[in-house]
Scaffold this motif. Structure first.
Motif, PDB file in Angstrom:
ATOM      1  N   SER A 181       0.803  -1.235   0.000  1.00  0.00           N
ATOM      2  CA  SER A 181       0.000   0.000   0.000  1.00  0.00           C
ATOM      3  C   SER A 181       0.830   1.276   0.000  1.00  0.00           C
ATOM      4  CB  SER A 181      -0.896   0.032   1.247  1.00  0.00           C
ATOM      5  OG  SER A 181      -0.085   0.218   2.405  1.00  0.00           O
TER       6      SER A 181
ATOM      7  N   THR B 232      -6.105   5.158   7.147  1.00  0.00           N
ATOM      8  CA  THR B 232      -6.816   6.218   7.874  1.00  0.00           C
ATOM      9  C   THR B 232      -7.688   6.935   6.865  1.00  0.00           C
ATOM     10  OG1 THR B 232      -4.972   6.430   9.380  1.00  0.00           O
ATOM     11  CG2 THR B 232      -6.450   8.328   9.227  1.00  0.00           C
TER      12      THR B 232
ATOM     13  N   GLU C  39      -9.909   9.460   7.382  1.00  0.00           N
ATOM     14  CA  GLU C  39     -10.414  10.760   7.812  1.00  0.00           C
ATOM     15  C   GLU C  39     -10.660  11.694   6.616  1.00  0.00           C
ATOM     16  OE1 GLU C  39     -11.555  12.378  10.227  1.00  0.00           O
ATOM     17  OE2 GLU C  39     -10.995  14.477  10.016  1.00  0.00           O
ATOM     18  N   THR C  40     -11.862  12.217   6.514  1.00  0.00           N
ATOM     19  CA  THR C  40     -12.208  13.136   5.429  1.00  0.00           C
ATOM     20  C   THR C  40     -13.491  13.849   5.802  1.00  0.00           C
ATOM     21  OG1 THR C  40     -12.548  13.325   3.040  1.00  0.00           O
ATOM     22  CG2 THR C  40     -13.570  11.422   4.087  1.00  0.00           C
TER      23      THR C  40
ATOM     24  N   ARG D  65     -13.365  19.903   2.728  1.00  0.00           N
ATOM     25  CA  ARG D  65     -12.229  19.945   3.659  1.00  0.00           C
ATOM     26  C   ARG D  65     -11.238  21.049   3.245  1.00  0.00           C
ATOM     27  NH1 ARG D  65      -8.656  14.582   5.148  1.00  0.00           N
ATOM     28  NH2 ARG D  65      -7.530  15.499   6.879  1.00  0.00           N
TER      29      ARG D  65
ATOM     30  N   ALA E 137      -7.481   9.754  -3.889  1.00  0.00           N
ATOM     31  CA  ALA E 137      -7.623   9.029  -2.603  1.00  0.00           C
ATOM     32  C   ALA E 137      -8.913   9.555  -2.000  1.00  0.00           C
ATOM     33  CB  ALA E 137      -6.435   9.286  -1.690  1.00  0.00           C
TER      34      ALA E 137
ATOM     35  N   GLU F 228     -14.937  14.183  -0.572  1.00  0.00           N
ATOM     36  CA  GLU F 228     -14.153  15.130  -1.376  1.00  0.00           C
ATOM     37  C   GLU F 228     -14.696  15.216  -2.805  1.00  0.00           C
ATOM     38  OE1 GLU F 228      -9.998  13.989  -2.609  1.00  0.00           O
ATOM     39  OE2 GLU F 228      -9.509  15.603  -1.226  1.00  0.00           O
TER      40      GLU F 228
ATOM     41  N   ASP G  72      -9.742   4.872  -4.601  1.00  0.00           N
ATOM     42  CA  ASP G  72      -9.105   4.662  -3.298  1.00  0.00           C
ATOM     43  C   ASP G  72      -8.636   3.212  -3.244  1.00  0.00           C
ATOM     44  OD1 ASP G  72      -9.290   6.400  -0.473  1.00  0.00           O
ATOM     45  OD2 ASP G  72      -9.003   4.247  -0.170  1.00  0.00           O
ATOM     46  N   ILE G  73      -7.670   2.954  -2.376  1.00  0.00           N
ATOM     47  CA  ILE G  73      -7.189   1.576  -2.223  1.00  0.00           C
ATOM     48  C   ILE G  73      -8.157   0.751  -1.368  1.00  0.00           C
ATOM     49  CG2 ILE G  73      -5.814   1.947  -0.126  1.00  0.00           C
ATOM     50  CD1 ILE G  73      -3.668   0.153  -1.304  1.00  0.00           C
TER      51      ILE G  73
ATOM     52  N   LEU H 273      -8.324   1.774  -6.760  1.00  0.00           N
ATOM     53  CA  LEU H 273      -7.028   1.970  -7.429  1.00  0.00           C
ATOM     54  C   LEU H 273      -5.965   2.202  -6.368  1.00  0.00           C
ATOM     55  CD1 LEU H 273      -6.320   4.012 -10.615  1.00  0.00           C
ATOM     56  CD2 LEU H 273      -4.948   4.451  -8.597  1.00  0.00           C
ATOM     57  N   ASN H 274      -4.879   1.428  -6.497  1.00  0.00           N
ATOM     58  CA  ASN H 274      -3.748   1.571  -5.588  1.00  0.00           C
ATOM     59  C   ASN H 274      -2.748   2.533  -6.225  1.00  0.00           C
ATOM     60  OD1 ASN H 274      -1.471   1.274  -4.023  1.00  0.00           O
ATOM     61  ND2 ASN H 274      -1.510  -0.964  -4.016  1.00  0.00           N
ATOM     62  N   LEU H 275      -2.451   3.627  -5.552  1.00  0.00           N
ATOM     63  CA  LEU H 275      -1.560   4.651  -6.124  1.00  0.00           C
ATOM     64  C   LEU H 275      -0.139   4.145  -6.364  1.00  0.00           C
ATOM     65  CD1 LEU H 275      -2.737   7.778  -4.085  1.00  0.00           C
ATOM     66  CD2 LEU H 275      -3.051   7.384  -6.528  1.00  0.00           C
TER      67      LEU H 275
ATOM     68  N   ARG I  96      -4.889  14.483  -1.998  1.00  0.00           N
ATOM     69  CA  ARG I  96      -4.748  15.185  -0.720  1.00  0.00           C
ATOM     70  C   ARG I  96      -4.717  14.203   0.451  1.00  0.00           C
ATOM     71  NH1 ARG I  96      -8.588  19.849   0.349  1.00  0.00           N
ATOM     72  NH2 ARG I  96     -10.170  18.225   0.332  1.00  0.00           N
ATOM     73  N   ASN I  97      -3.789  14.443   1.344  1.00  0.00           N
ATOM     74  CA  ASN I  97      -3.721  13.733   2.617  1.00  0.00           C
ATOM     75  C   ASN I  97      -3.583  12.222   2.470  1.00  0.00           C
ATOM     76  OD1 ASN I  97      -4.199  16.242   4.113  1.00  0.00           O
ATOM     77  ND2 ASN I  97      -6.231  16.141   3.206  1.00  0.00           N
TER      78      ASN I  97
HETATM   79  C1  LIG Z   1      -6.837  10.591   5.157  1.00  0.00           C
HETATM   80  S1  LIG Z   1      -7.747   9.965   3.793  1.00  0.00           S
HETATM   81  C2  LIG Z   1      -7.824  11.412   2.750  1.00  0.00           C
HETATM   82  C3  LIG Z   1      -9.150  11.508   2.024  1.00  0.00           C
HETATM   83  C4  LIG Z   1      -9.327  12.765   1.176  1.00  0.00           C
HETATM   84  N1  LIG Z   1      -8.365  12.800   0.098  1.00  0.00           N
HETATM   85  C5  LIG Z   1      -9.233  14.000   2.010  1.00  0.00           C
HETATM   86  O1  LIG Z   1      -8.213  14.690   1.957  1.00  0.00           O
HETATM   87  O2  LIG Z   1     -10.181  14.309   2.734  1.00  0.00           O
HETATM   88  C6  LIG Z   1      -6.486   8.966   3.008  1.00  0.00           C
HETATM   89  C7  LIG Z   1      -7.060   7.982   2.008  1.00  0.00           C
HETATM   90  O3  LIG Z   1      -5.981   7.459   1.239  1.00  0.00           O
HETATM   91  C8  LIG Z   1      -6.260   6.115   0.951  1.00  0.00           C
HETATM   92  N2  LIG Z   1      -5.006   5.424   0.584  1.00  0.00           N
HETATM   93  C9  LIG Z   1      -3.963   5.038   1.391  1.00  0.00           C
HETATM   94  N3  LIG Z   1      -3.024   4.413   0.683  1.00  0.00           N
HETATM   95  C10 LIG Z   1      -3.431   4.412  -0.614  1.00  0.00           C
HETATM   96  C11 LIG Z   1      -2.893   3.911  -1.841  1.00  0.00           C
HETATM   97  N4  LIG Z   1      -1.711   3.256  -1.866  1.00  0.00           N
HETATM   98  N5  LIG Z   1      -3.600   4.071  -2.970  1.00  0.00           N
HETATM   99  C12 LIG Z   1      -4.799   4.716  -2.959  1.00  0.00           C
HETATM  100  N6  LIG Z   1      -5.364   5.197  -1.828  1.00  0.00           N
HETATM  101  C13 LIG Z   1      -4.699   5.059  -0.678  1.00  0.00           C
HETATM  102  C14 LIG Z   1      -6.904   5.590   2.236  1.00  0.00           C
HETATM  103  O4  LIG Z   1      -7.654   4.421   2.008  1.00  0.00           O
HETATM  104  C15 LIG Z   1      -7.747   6.798   2.663  1.00  0.00           C
HETATM  105  O5  LIG Z   1      -9.060   6.680   2.185  1.00  0.00           O
END
Ligand SMILES: C[S@@+](CC[C@H](N)C(=O)[O-])C[C@H]1O[C@@H](n2cnc3c(N)ncnc32)[C@H](O)[C@@H]1O
Length: 288
Positions: free
Chosen positions: A20, A73, A75-76, A80, A118, A124, A150-151, A204-206, A222-223
């Motif tokens: 991840s 995590t 959180e969203t 935001r 994400a 968002e 998102d993953i 989708l996994n980044l 973001r985040n």
């Molecule tokens: C803290 S949330 C941010 C959500 C939104 N972008 C925001 O700023 O409000 C982080 C998100 O990143 C996703 N995430 C973490 N690793 C990831 C990856 N490798 N590929 C895609 N998404 C990922 C998590 O599942 C989570 O939903």
């Protein structure tokens, strides 16, 4: 609660990093212990090593996805850090439309391609959809491609269902917006079809190659990179640069910066918002 041994912590945190990009440093043993405990319980595992081995041999990688779901995590909240949404509404979307109209007068609909990379549980990307709906009124004149990825499977399912509890709906939305864009379903609020239908969601996994998506006029990332190592962040921003329109816009989190991670983008400030655009590559004389 089952305690994790130092060896198990090393193996499991490396495993999570490899699947991840999420880096869990020493001192965060409690995070793995508390978040993976329910999965261990469901699978009848008595140790973290057993969980790791079961996940490694799982051909459908279902356990791996559960582990990632549990560890992320999410959180969203709606709108935001409000400034990116204000700059979208007052500058970026109108600019994109004007440029596309003047460059291609034959277009019957104007494409607007936006990716929330994400998107967690959807707040968002629905905030962006609400802005577009407000701004464009007759959305049929535009070819809106709004993608949320998102993953986390759990996050994508909630986003796709578009249903929020009292706490979630109260974060970032004013009462008139709730009334206008959501239907009440008992103790929950569900996004109206007119907004839901503007967005496509997929897992989708980044960390993996971006195949079959893009290019985009706007990317929100973001985040999420805050959880990655420097190496993974560098790879991520190179891939984003490759999938962003040369005149496109990238948004990162309010507390994030690209300064030490990539030379490919330059920050631009508009009112109180910072966004990034690709640096123009100067062609050497012989290449021209
Ligand atoms: C803290 S949330 C941010 C959500 C939104 N972008 C925001 O700023 O409000 C982080 C998100 O990143 C996703 N995430 C973490 N690793 C990831 C990856 N490798 N590929 C895609 N998404 C990922 C998590 O599942 C989570 O939903």
């Amino acid at each position: 609660m089952t305690a994790i041994t130092p060896d198990e912590f090393r193996v499991i945190s490396n495993y999570i990093l490899s699947v991840s990009g999420i880096f869990i440093g020493e001192g965060k043993e409690y995070l793995i212990e508390s978040r993976l405990q329910p999965i261990m319980h469901d699978l009848g595992c008595t140790s973290f090593s057993e969980l790791y081995h079961k996940s490694k041999v799982d051909p459908k990688r279902i356990i791996e996805k559960k582990i990632v779901d549990a560890i992320t995590t999410k959180e969203t909240y709606f709108f935001r850090d409000i400034f990116p949404f204000e700059v979208l509404q007052h500058k970026i979307i109108p600019d994109i439309i004007d440029k596309k109209k003047s460059h291609n007068t034959t277009l019957s609909t104007i494409p607007i391609r936006i990716w929330c990379s994400a998107s967690s549980t959807g707040q968002e990307v629905y905030s962006i959809a609400i802005i577009l709906k407000n701004l464009l009124i007759d959305t049929s004149k535009y070819n809106i491609q709004l993608l949320g990825t998102d993953i986390s499977n759990a996050a994508i399912s909630q986003a796709s269902y578009g249903r929020y509890n009292k706490f979630e709906i109260s974060r970032g939305l004013a009462k008139p917006q709730i009334k206008k864009y959501f239907n009440r379903e008992g103790d929950y609020w569900r996004i109206k079809d007119e907004i839901r239908s503007m967005v496509t969601f997929k897992r989708l996994n980044l960390l993996e190659p971006f195949i079959g998506i893009g290019p985009f006029d706007i990317i929100f990332c973001r985040n999420v990179a805050i959880y990655f190592t420097l190496d993974e962040r560098q790879k991520l921003y190179s891939k984003l640069a490759g999938i962003l329109d040369p005149k496109g816009y990238l948004f990162i989190g309010a507390t994030e910066s690209l300064t030490n991670d990539t030379p490919l983008f330059q920050p631009k400030k508009y009112l109180k918002s910072v966004f990034y655009q690709l640096k123009k590559i100067e062609l050497k004389k012989k290449d021209k």
